[in-house]
Motif scaffolding. Structure first.
Motif, PDB file in Angstrom:
ATOM      1  N   TRP A   1       0.826  -1.216   0.000  1.00 30.80           N
ATOM      2  CA  TRP A   1       0.000   0.000   0.000  1.00 30.80           C
ATOM      3  C   TRP A   1       0.860   1.266   0.000  1.00 30.80           C
ATOM      4  CZ3 TRP A   1      -4.921   1.152  -0.947  1.00 30.80           C
ATOM      5  CH2 TRP A   1      -5.392   2.419  -0.571  1.00 30.80           C
TER       6      TRP A   1
ATOM      7  N   ARG B   1       0.750   3.746  -3.090  1.00 31.85           N
ATOM      8  CA  ARG B   1      -0.013   4.994  -2.911  1.00 31.85           C
ATOM      9  C   ARG B   1       0.865   6.179  -2.508  1.00 31.85           C
ATOM     10  NH1 ARG B   1      -5.352   4.380  -4.791  1.00 31.85           N
ATOM     11  NH2 ARG B   1      -5.659   6.437  -3.830  1.00 31.85           N
ATOM     12  N   HIS B   2       2.013   5.915  -1.861  1.00 26.04           N
ATOM     13  CA  HIS B   2       2.805   7.021  -1.316  1.00 26.04           C
ATOM     14  C   HIS B   2       4.286   6.971  -1.683  1.00 26.04           C
ATOM     15  CE1 HIS B   2      -0.699   8.282   0.925  1.00 26.04           C
ATOM     16  NE2 HIS B   2      -0.839   7.057   1.385  1.00 26.04           N
TER      17      HIS B   2
ATOM     18  N   CYS C   1      -3.495  10.177   5.803  1.00 28.74           N
ATOM     19  CA  CYS C   1      -2.587  10.308   4.659  1.00 28.74           C
ATOM     20  C   CYS C   1      -3.218   9.934   3.320  1.00 28.74           C
ATOM     21  CB  CYS C   1      -1.334   9.481   4.888  1.00 28.74           C
ATOM     22  SG  CYS C   1      -1.577   7.682   4.967  1.00 28.74           S
ATOM     23  N   ASP C   2      -4.194   9.070   3.319  1.00 28.82           N
ATOM     24  CA  ASP C   2      -4.808   8.619   2.063  1.00 28.82           C
ATOM     25  C   ASP C   2      -5.895   9.563   1.567  1.00 28.82           C
ATOM     26  OD1 ASP C   2      -3.306   6.164   2.118  1.00 28.82           O
ATOM     27  OD2 ASP C   2      -4.701   5.451   3.644  1.00 28.82           O
TER      28      ASP C   2
ATOM     29  N   THR D   1      -9.497   5.913   6.309  1.00 23.54           N
ATOM     30  CA  THR D   1      -9.598   5.733   4.863  1.00 23.54           C
ATOM     31  C   THR D   1     -10.759   4.841   4.468  1.00 23.54           C
ATOM     32  OG1 THR D   1      -7.179   5.897   4.791  1.00 23.54           O
ATOM     33  CG2 THR D   1      -8.290   5.081   2.811  1.00 23.54           C
TER      34      THR D   1
ATOM     35  N   TYR E   1      -6.081  -2.746   2.175  1.00 24.87           N
ATOM     36  CA  TYR E   1      -4.842  -2.340   1.518  1.00 24.87           C
ATOM     37  C   TYR E   1      -4.572  -3.117   0.227  1.00 24.87           C
ATOM     38  CZ  TYR E   1      -3.293   0.653   5.420  1.00 24.87           C
ATOM     39  OH  TYR E   1      -3.167   1.655   6.352  1.00 24.87           O
TER      40      TYR E   1
ATOM     41  N   ASP F   1      -8.042   0.281  -3.613  1.00 24.57           N
ATOM     42  CA  ASP F   1      -7.606   1.438  -4.404  1.00 24.57           C
ATOM     43  C   ASP F   1      -8.740   2.083  -5.196  1.00 24.57           C
ATOM     44  OD1 ASP F   1      -4.262   1.380  -4.665  1.00 24.57           O
ATOM     45  OD2 ASP F   1      -5.176  -0.531  -4.149  1.00 24.57           O
TER      46      ASP F   1
ATOM     47  N   LEU G   1     -11.259   3.823  -2.989  1.00 26.84           N
ATOM     48  CA  LEU G   1     -10.729   5.067  -2.424  1.00 26.84           C
ATOM     49  C   LEU G   1     -10.730   6.177  -3.465  1.00 26.84           C
ATOM     50  CD1 LEU G   1      -9.377   6.801  -0.294  1.00 26.84           C
ATOM     51  CD2 LEU G   1      -7.181   5.728  -0.898  1.00 26.84           C
TER      52      LEU G   1
END
Length: 395
Positions: free
Chosen positions: A76, A80-81, A204-205, A236, A282, A286, A289
């Motif tokens: 994840w 994503r980051h 953060c998401d 999230t 996770y 995706d 989200l």
């Protein structure tokens, strides 16, 4: 796949803190609750299906951390980051606030100074005080409806001997998503003065285009060695009730100190359903989200449009992240208790009073827009009708 964020799901009589706790929170049950940071949406299908499969198994004994847990977290944050997390850095937590509680105990002693940037998530101050540490406030600067860090003030307080800094990123309640330059500057100050950073990155998401969340510990190896990061799938994917959070620390000394405190508090056990929810979220969350973020941006746009005619008495501090919006009611000229009463008893909406986030929050209220649009419309109808009545009464 299409997701039905417009579906209104009754949460009453489900032991919901948000809905069934209205009487205890506001003294009345006739408010529309838009306060605590959970959403009124069903969790992603991947999570619900994984939980259903686990429930069908029928046995819910003690649970261990498996490879799927590590793979889901590592995947994840890489995806994503763009943060390369190693499984060895990862520890379980029964929630981000409990993790902060254990970290404060593990990394500081009685009397040690801990910096927070007010107005900020109120449990920070409560935890610091409850463990008899010294609360050091470095207030954010408000400039034309946008908040910034006061680096001069922050460095002065870091240099005075602070031991820890709790970074709220993205920031709750003001909604800032800190830029790389801001994080680098505050990080350099902390390294220079030997201040350990606890980065609360639970939101953060939940970041709106074109902003991007940058994990503090991902910026440099030096920062990573001075930091502990707390994250969770709870905000999230709307699974806060499953008590799953993650603590990430590259520095083995910080990591071991946290784990020892976790064991001392008998809090290291991973809940069986929480484990399955984290992995499913996770690994398969995706697309959901991305759709959620689009929907939330629509809710934010509606909020801004509906409240624009009421400026400057009410102003929206536009968030760059989170589904929490900081509303500035200072233009109404109401004292703290008067504003609280107006929101609850006149508008009949349940918001979070800004003053609980520090004295800089006086005159503000925090609204949660993580709900079906029909509920948001109802809340805004109630609020604007109360504002209209107040305006009429004052003319």
């Amino acid at each position: 796949m299409t997701y039905s964020f417009d579906q209104v799901i009754s949460r009453e009589h489900s032991a919901s803190a948000k809905w069934d706790g209205r009487k205890g929170k506001f003294g009345t049950e006739d408010v529309l609750p838009m306060w605590v940071a959970d959403m009124d949406f069903a969790s992603p299908p991947s999570v619900i299906e994984a939980l259903a499969r686990r429930v069908q198994h029928g046995v819910f004994g003690y649970t261990i951390r498996d490879k799927g847990y590590d793979d889901a977290i590592v995947g994840w944050f890489a995806r994503r980051h763009q943060w390369a997390v190693e499984p060895a850095w990862v520890s379980h937590a029964p929630g981000v606030v409990p993790a902060l509680n254990y970290l404060i105990q593990a990394l500081t002693e009685t009397g040690d100074g801990i910096i927070i940037q007010t107005p900020v998530y109120h449990p920070f101050a409560r935890l610091i005080r409850s463990h008899h540490r010294t609360l050091i406030e470095s207030p954010l600067l408000e400039r034309e409806g946008r908040y910034e860090m006061d680096f001069d003030d922050f460095e002065q307080k870091a240099a005075a001997g602070a031991k820890l800094f709790i970074l709220c990123s993205p920031h709750n309640p003001v909604g800032r998503v800190w830029t790389r330059a801001e994080l680098e500057r505050v990080g350099e100050i902390c390294v220079r003065h030997g201040v350990t950073v606890i980065a609360d990155e639970i939101h953060c998401d939940l970041v709106y285009t074109p902003h991007r969340h940058i994990p503090f510990a991902s910026i440099s190896d030096e920062f990573a060695m001075h930091a502990v990061t707390t994250v969770a799938p709870s905000k999230t994917f709307n699974i806060a009730g499953l008590n799953m959070a993650v603590v990430i620390a590259k520095n083995p000394g910080l990591r071991d100190a946290y784990r020892q405190m976790l064991a001392l508090q008998s809090a290291a056990s991973i809940p069986a359903l929480g484990l399955e929810a984290l992995k499913a979220a996770y690994n398969g969350g995706d697309e959901w989200l991305d759709a959620l973020l689009d929907y939330l941006q629509g809710n934010l746009q509606l909020l801004k449009e509906r409240l624009a005619p009421y400026a400057p008495k009410v102003k929206v501090v536009e968030p760059e992240g989170t589904y929490l919006v900081w509303l500035d009611f200072r233009g109404l000229g109401l004292a703290r208790e008067e504003l609280d009463k107006f929101i609850v008893h006149d508008a009949k909406v349940g918001l979070e009073p800004g003053h609980i986030y520090g004295q800089e929050g006086a005159g503000f209220q925090r609204i949660n827009i993580g709900c079906p649009r029909a509920l948001l419309v109802e809340g805004l109808d109630r609020l604007t009708a109360a504002l209209d009545r107040r305006s009429s009464d004052n003319t």
